[in-house]
Each structure stands twice: as C-alpha cells, then as structure tokens.
Design a protein around this motif. Structure first.
Motif, PDB file in Angstrom:
ATOM      1  N   PRO A  33       0.792  -1.162   0.014  1.00  8.17           N
ATOM      2  CA  PRO A  33       0.022   0.000   0.169  1.00  8.17           C
ATOM      3  C   PRO A  33       1.019   1.241   0.049  1.00  8.17           C
ATOM      4  CG  PRO A  33      -0.647  -1.590   1.762  1.00  8.17           C
ATOM      5  CD  PRO A  33       0.424  -2.153   1.364  1.00  8.17           C
ATOM      6  N   LEU A  34       0.432   2.204  -0.716  1.00  7.36           N
ATOM      7  CA  LEU A  34       1.131   3.532  -0.671  1.00  7.36           C
ATOM      8  C   LEU A  34       0.011   4.643   0.093  1.00  7.36           C
ATOM      9  CD1 LEU A  34       2.597   3.383  -4.350  1.00  7.36           C
ATOM     10  CD2 LEU A  34       3.759   2.788  -2.156  1.00  7.36           C
ATOM     11  N   ALA A  35       0.871   5.850  -0.008  1.00  8.42           N
ATOM     12  CA  ALA A  35       0.030   6.888   0.691  1.00  8.42           C
ATOM     13  C   ALA A  35      -0.962   7.350  -0.599  1.00  8.42           C
ATOM     14  CB  ALA A  35       0.867   8.076   0.908  1.00  8.42           C
ATOM     15  N   GLY A  36      -2.453   7.659  -0.140  1.00  5.62           N
ATOM     16  CA  GLY A  36      -3.071   8.382  -1.145  1.00  5.62           C
ATOM     17  C   GLY A  36      -3.154   9.453  -1.475  1.00  5.62           C
ATOM     18  N   ASP A  37      -4.187   9.864  -2.255  1.00  2.00           N
ATOM     19  CA  ASP A  37      -3.728  11.495  -2.669  1.00  2.00           C
ATOM     20  C   ASP A  37      -5.240  12.124  -2.373  1.00  2.00           C
ATOM     21  OD1 ASP A  37      -5.733  10.458  -4.676  1.00  2.00           O
ATOM     22  OD2 ASP A  37      -4.300  10.937  -6.134  1.00  2.00           O
ATOM     23  N   ALA A  38      -5.576  13.333  -2.636  1.00  2.00           N
ATOM     24  CA  ALA A  38      -6.935  13.719  -2.137  1.00  2.00           C
ATOM     25  C   ALA A  38      -8.047  13.561  -3.223  1.00  2.00           C
ATOM     26  CB  ALA A  38      -6.739  15.240  -2.211  1.00  2.00           C
ATOM     27  N   SER A  39      -8.381  12.126  -3.170  1.00  2.00           N
ATOM     28  CA  SER A  39      -9.371  11.471  -4.053  1.00  2.00           C
ATOM     29  C   SER A  39      -9.875  10.266  -3.482  1.00  2.00           C
ATOM     30  CB  SER A  39      -8.811  11.196  -5.572  1.00  2.00           C
ATOM     31  OG  SER A  39      -7.926  10.305  -5.475  1.00  2.00           O
ATOM     32  N   THR A  40     -10.842   9.602  -4.058  1.00  2.00           N
ATOM     33  CA  THR A  40     -11.293   8.241  -3.634  1.00  2.00           C
ATOM     34  C   THR A  40     -10.297   7.311  -4.137  1.00  2.00           C
ATOM     35  OG1 THR A  40     -12.808   8.363  -5.702  1.00  2.00           O
ATOM     36  CG2 THR A  40     -13.443   8.909  -3.260  1.00  2.00           C
ATOM     37  N   ARG A  41      -9.311   7.577  -4.968  1.00  2.00           N
ATOM     38  CA  ARG A  41      -8.314   6.548  -5.117  1.00  2.00           C
ATOM     39  C   ARG A  41      -7.526   6.020  -4.283  1.00  2.00           C
ATOM     40  NH1 ARG A  41      -8.287  10.353  -9.364  1.00  2.00           N
ATOM     41  NH2 ARG A  41      -6.419  11.489  -8.308  1.00  2.00           N
ATOM     42  N   ARG A  42      -7.032   4.609  -4.367  1.00  2.00           N
ATOM     43  CA  ARG A  42      -5.993   3.921  -3.602  1.00  2.00           C
ATOM     44  C   ARG A  42      -5.024   3.300  -4.410  1.00  2.00           C
ATOM     45  NH1 ARG A  42     -11.105   1.805  -2.169  1.00  2.00           N
ATOM     46  NH2 ARG A  42     -11.858   2.661   0.058  1.00  2.00           N
ATOM     47  N   TYR A  43      -3.846   3.556  -3.920  1.00  2.00           N
ATOM     48  CA  TYR A  43      -2.502   3.146  -4.890  1.00  2.00           C
ATOM     49  C   TYR A  43      -1.856   2.022  -4.145  1.00  2.00           C
ATOM     50  CZ  TYR A  43      -3.507   7.232  -7.277  1.00  2.00           C
ATOM     51  OH  TYR A  43      -4.001   8.226  -8.239  1.00  2.00           O
ATOM     52  N   GLU A  44      -1.190   0.874  -4.983  1.00  2.00           N
ATOM     53  CA  GLU A  44      -0.386   0.164  -4.366  1.00  2.00           C
ATOM     54  C   GLU A  44       0.757  -0.391  -5.315  1.00  2.00           C
ATOM     55  OE1 GLU A  44      -2.529  -3.629  -3.541  1.00  2.00           O
ATOM     56  OE2 GLU A  44      -4.222  -2.543  -3.083  1.00  2.00           O
ATOM     57  N   ARG A  45       1.867  -0.698  -4.630  1.00  2.00           N
ATOM     58  CA  ARG A  45       3.100  -0.776  -5.422  1.00  2.00           C
ATOM     59  C   ARG A  45       2.892  -2.354  -5.771  1.00  2.00           C
ATOM     60  NH1 ARG A  45       7.087   2.593  -4.032  1.00  2.00           N
ATOM     61  NH2 ARG A  45       6.922   3.779  -5.945  1.00  2.00           N
ATOM     62  N   PRO A 110       2.526   8.180 -17.149  1.00  2.00           N
ATOM     63  CA  PRO A 110       2.512   6.765 -16.963  1.00  2.00           C
ATOM     64  C   PRO A 110       2.086   6.086 -17.973  1.00  2.00           C
ATOM     65  CG  PRO A 110       0.902   7.460 -15.318  1.00  2.00           C
ATOM     66  CD  PRO A 110       1.655   8.731 -16.096  1.00  2.00           C
ATOM     67  N   GLU A 111       2.835   5.065 -18.372  1.00  2.00           N
ATOM     68  CA  GLU A 111       2.355   3.995 -19.440  1.00  2.00           C
ATOM     69  C   GLU A 111       1.400   3.140 -18.738  1.00  2.00           C
ATOM     70  OE1 GLU A 111       3.703   0.269 -22.267  1.00  2.00           O
ATOM     71  OE2 GLU A 111       5.179   1.209 -21.034  1.00  2.00           O
ATOM     72  N   ILE A 112       0.136   2.986 -19.638  1.00  2.00           N
ATOM     73  CA  ILE A 112      -0.895   2.125 -18.893  1.00  2.00           C
ATOM     74  C   ILE A 112      -0.643   0.695 -19.321  1.00  2.00           C
ATOM     75  CG2 ILE A 112      -3.495   1.897 -18.759  1.00  2.00           C
ATOM     76  CD1 ILE A 112      -2.425   4.577 -17.950  1.00  2.00           C
ATOM     77  N   ILE A 113      -0.231  -0.079 -18.426  1.00  4.34           N
ATOM     78  CA  ILE A 113      -0.036  -1.768 -18.585  1.00  4.34           C
ATOM     79  C   ILE A 113      -1.319  -2.449 -18.823  1.00  4.34           C
ATOM     80  CG2 ILE A 113       1.220  -3.676 -17.845  1.00  4.34           C
ATOM     81  CD1 ILE A 113       2.972  -1.108 -18.242  1.00  4.34           C
ATOM     82  N   ALA A 114      -2.251  -2.121 -17.957  1.00  2.91           N
ATOM     83  CA  ALA A 114      -3.723  -2.743 -18.089  1.00  2.91           C
ATOM     84  C   ALA A 114      -4.438  -1.870 -17.509  1.00  2.91           C
ATOM     85  CB  ALA A 114      -3.338  -4.135 -17.443  1.00  2.91           C
ATOM     86  N   HIS A 115      -6.043  -2.011 -18.042  1.00  2.00           N
ATOM     87  CA  HIS A 115      -6.991  -1.211 -17.216  1.00  2.00           C
ATOM     88  C   HIS A 115      -8.132  -1.783 -17.711  1.00  2.00           C
ATOM     89  CE1 HIS A 115      -7.198   0.473 -21.381  1.00  2.00           C
ATOM     90  NE2 HIS A 115      -8.594   0.888 -21.013  1.00  2.00           N
ATOM     91  N   GLY A 128       8.222   6.037  -9.898  1.00  2.00           N
ATOM     92  CA  GLY A 128       9.179   6.475  -8.492  1.00  2.00           C
ATOM     93  C   GLY A 128       8.245   7.496  -7.419  1.00  2.00           C
ATOM     94  N   ASP A 129       9.316   7.653  -6.591  1.00  2.00           N
ATOM     95  CA  ASP A 129       8.655   8.360  -5.325  1.00  2.00           C
ATOM     96  C   ASP A 129       9.531   9.700  -5.198  1.00  2.00           C
ATOM     97  OD1 ASP A 129       7.309   6.439  -4.130  1.00  2.00           O
ATOM     98  OD2 ASP A 129       8.958   5.574  -3.605  1.00  2.00           O
ATOM     99  N   ASP A 130      10.360   9.985  -6.330  1.00  2.00           N
ATOM    100  CA  ASP A 130      10.871  11.536  -6.444  1.00  2.00           C
ATOM    101  C   ASP A 130      10.202  12.901  -6.738  1.00  2.00           C
ATOM    102  OD1 ASP A 130      13.344  10.254  -5.927  1.00  2.00           O
ATOM    103  OD2 ASP A 130      14.205   9.876  -7.927  1.00  2.00           O
ATOM    104  N   LEU A 131       9.351  12.876  -5.619  1.00  2.00           N
ATOM    105  CA  LEU A 131       8.362  14.228  -5.692  1.00  2.00           C
ATOM    106  C   LEU A 131       9.488  15.447  -5.443  1.00  2.00           C
ATOM    107  CD1 LEU A 131       5.668  13.061  -3.222  1.00  2.00           C
ATOM    108  CD2 LEU A 131       5.638  12.992  -5.614  1.00  2.00           C
ATOM    109  N   TYR A 132       9.017  16.352  -5.989  1.00  2.00           N
ATOM    110  CA  TYR A 132       9.765  17.879  -6.012  1.00  2.00           C
ATOM    111  C   TYR A 132      10.165  17.948  -4.620  1.00  2.00           C
ATOM    112  CZ  TYR A 132       9.412  19.250 -10.769  1.00  2.00           C
ATOM    113  OH  TYR A 132       9.625  19.590 -12.158  1.00  2.00           O
TER     114      TYR A 132
END
Length: 220
Positions: A33-45, A110-115, A128-132
């Motif tokens: 699990p990764l940190a989310g953003d200001a939305s209803t989305r969830r992310y995992e690596r 980002p390239e879309i691998i599958a959707h 990656g994680d290199d935020l400004y």
C-alpha cells in the motif's frame, strides 16, 4: 495496514482486484500500500522479483457522474459539484485517455499496462517516489525542477488537443474549463476558509464583493 504487508482479501472489492491482477498475469505480485491523494483513489506498488515494479490504481466507481459534454450551466448546477467543475469523477477511462495524449506529446505520463474502466482498476508504469518536495529537502537544486515544470505548462499551452482524447480503447471528451468551472473552484474558498481558520462565515455582502472582484478576471 502497515506498508510492506500483502493486502488481504476482505471484501467483494478486494476479490475483484485480485481477479483483475490474475487476468493480467500479476497474481503473484506483492502488493504494498502507498499513501493516497486527495481523492477516492487507492494505490499499491506491485513488486515482483527481478522485474520492474508497477503501480496498481484502484478507483472505485463511487463518485457522482462526470460532467456531460453538452450539459448547460443550469443542468450542471443540478447535477452537482463534479459537473459544475467539469471533473471526470475519477473515471479510469479519463485517466487512460489523458495519459495517452500526454505521452503522444512527448511528455512524461505513466504508461498504462492494463486497465478495466468499468471496474475502476488500472496497472501503471511506476514513475518512482522522487517528488519535488522530497528532492528539494535532500538538497537538489530546485531551479531546474521548476524550470522543467514551466516548460511542460508552456508545451501544454501551445498544444491543441482534439475534442475527444483517445488511447488504448479509452475515450474522453476534452472540455473547456469555463466560467462555471472556474467559479466553482474559486468559491470553495468562501466555504472552507472560515471552517479552517475558525472565523465566522462570510456574509452575503462579502460574497457579493468576492464575485465582483473575480468575475472580470474569469472573463479574460
């Protein structure tokens, strides 16, 4: 759940996600699990031995409908915030189509691998994680970073996108960020600043003054 642990299947949504990954050959990937953003989305690596990591985006179709392309301002007000602000309401097909168009312009999306748009799921290239903010905190010179950001904005300003963005079987209308959308975003200040700062709500006279100040700016 702590980062680094596999996500356990505990709901119908989790079962849907596991089936999606299985269909696309990723059932054996470790899901972090990764940190989310200001939305209803969830992310995992998605981590796999000896292979590049990927990002698993979960956008449950729980938001209100996106803005219809031909909706009038009155129709949009009745439909609610997403329509007023001309938002895509978190639709995966909007993300896929937009990412495809940005990549076609030579920009880094980002390239879309599958959707699967109907399921609200996608697997993306891991950028990656290199935020400004993180780079600057570690001593990276910020000037080239912001110069690159300005160059991207200039490229977007010069480009003429088609009326409908299309990529990988996804299509999404490209709508103008018009007066109602601009006003909807700006007026959030009137609603949320008093709550955040602990002051009294703005008076009707103050709201009228606010609109008088911003209306000519939006009209430019």
């Amino acid at each position: 759940m702590a980062p680094g642990k596999d996500v356990r299947l505990s709901s119908d949504r989790e079962g849907l996600k596991a089936d999606f990954l299985r269909r696309h050959g990723l059932a054996d990937a470790q899901r972090i699990p990764l940190a989310g953003d200001a939305s209803t989305r969830r992310y995992e690596r998605l981590s796999r031995p000896g292979q590049a990591s990927l990002i698993f985006m979960d956008q449950p179709p729980v938001e209100t409908a996106p803005c219809p392309p031909d909706a009038s301002p009155d129709d949009r007000r009745l439909a609610g915030y997403n329509a007023m602000a001309r938002l895509a309401a978190g639709r995966v097909d909007a993300f896929v189509a937009t990412a495809g168009w940005l990549r076609s312009q030579g920009l880094s999306a980002p390239e879309i691998i599958a959707h699967e748009a109907g399921e609200g799921l996608a697997v993306l290239e891991d950028l990656g994680d290199d935020l400004y903010a993180r780079l600057i905190e570690t001593g990276t010179d910020e000037a080239p970073l912001y110069e690159a950001a300005v160059e991207v904005l200039a490229r977007l300003h010069e480009a003429t996108p088609p009326p409908v963005l299309e990529a990988q079987g996804a299509a999404w209308p490209f709508l103008t960020y018009d007066d109602l959308a601009l006003r909807t975003g700006g007026d959030m200040f009137l609603e949320w600043w008093p709550k955040f700062s602990g002051i009294a709500p703005f008076s009707p006279d103050a709201e009228t003054e606010w609109e008088a100040l911003w209306a000519p700016i939006r009209a430019r």
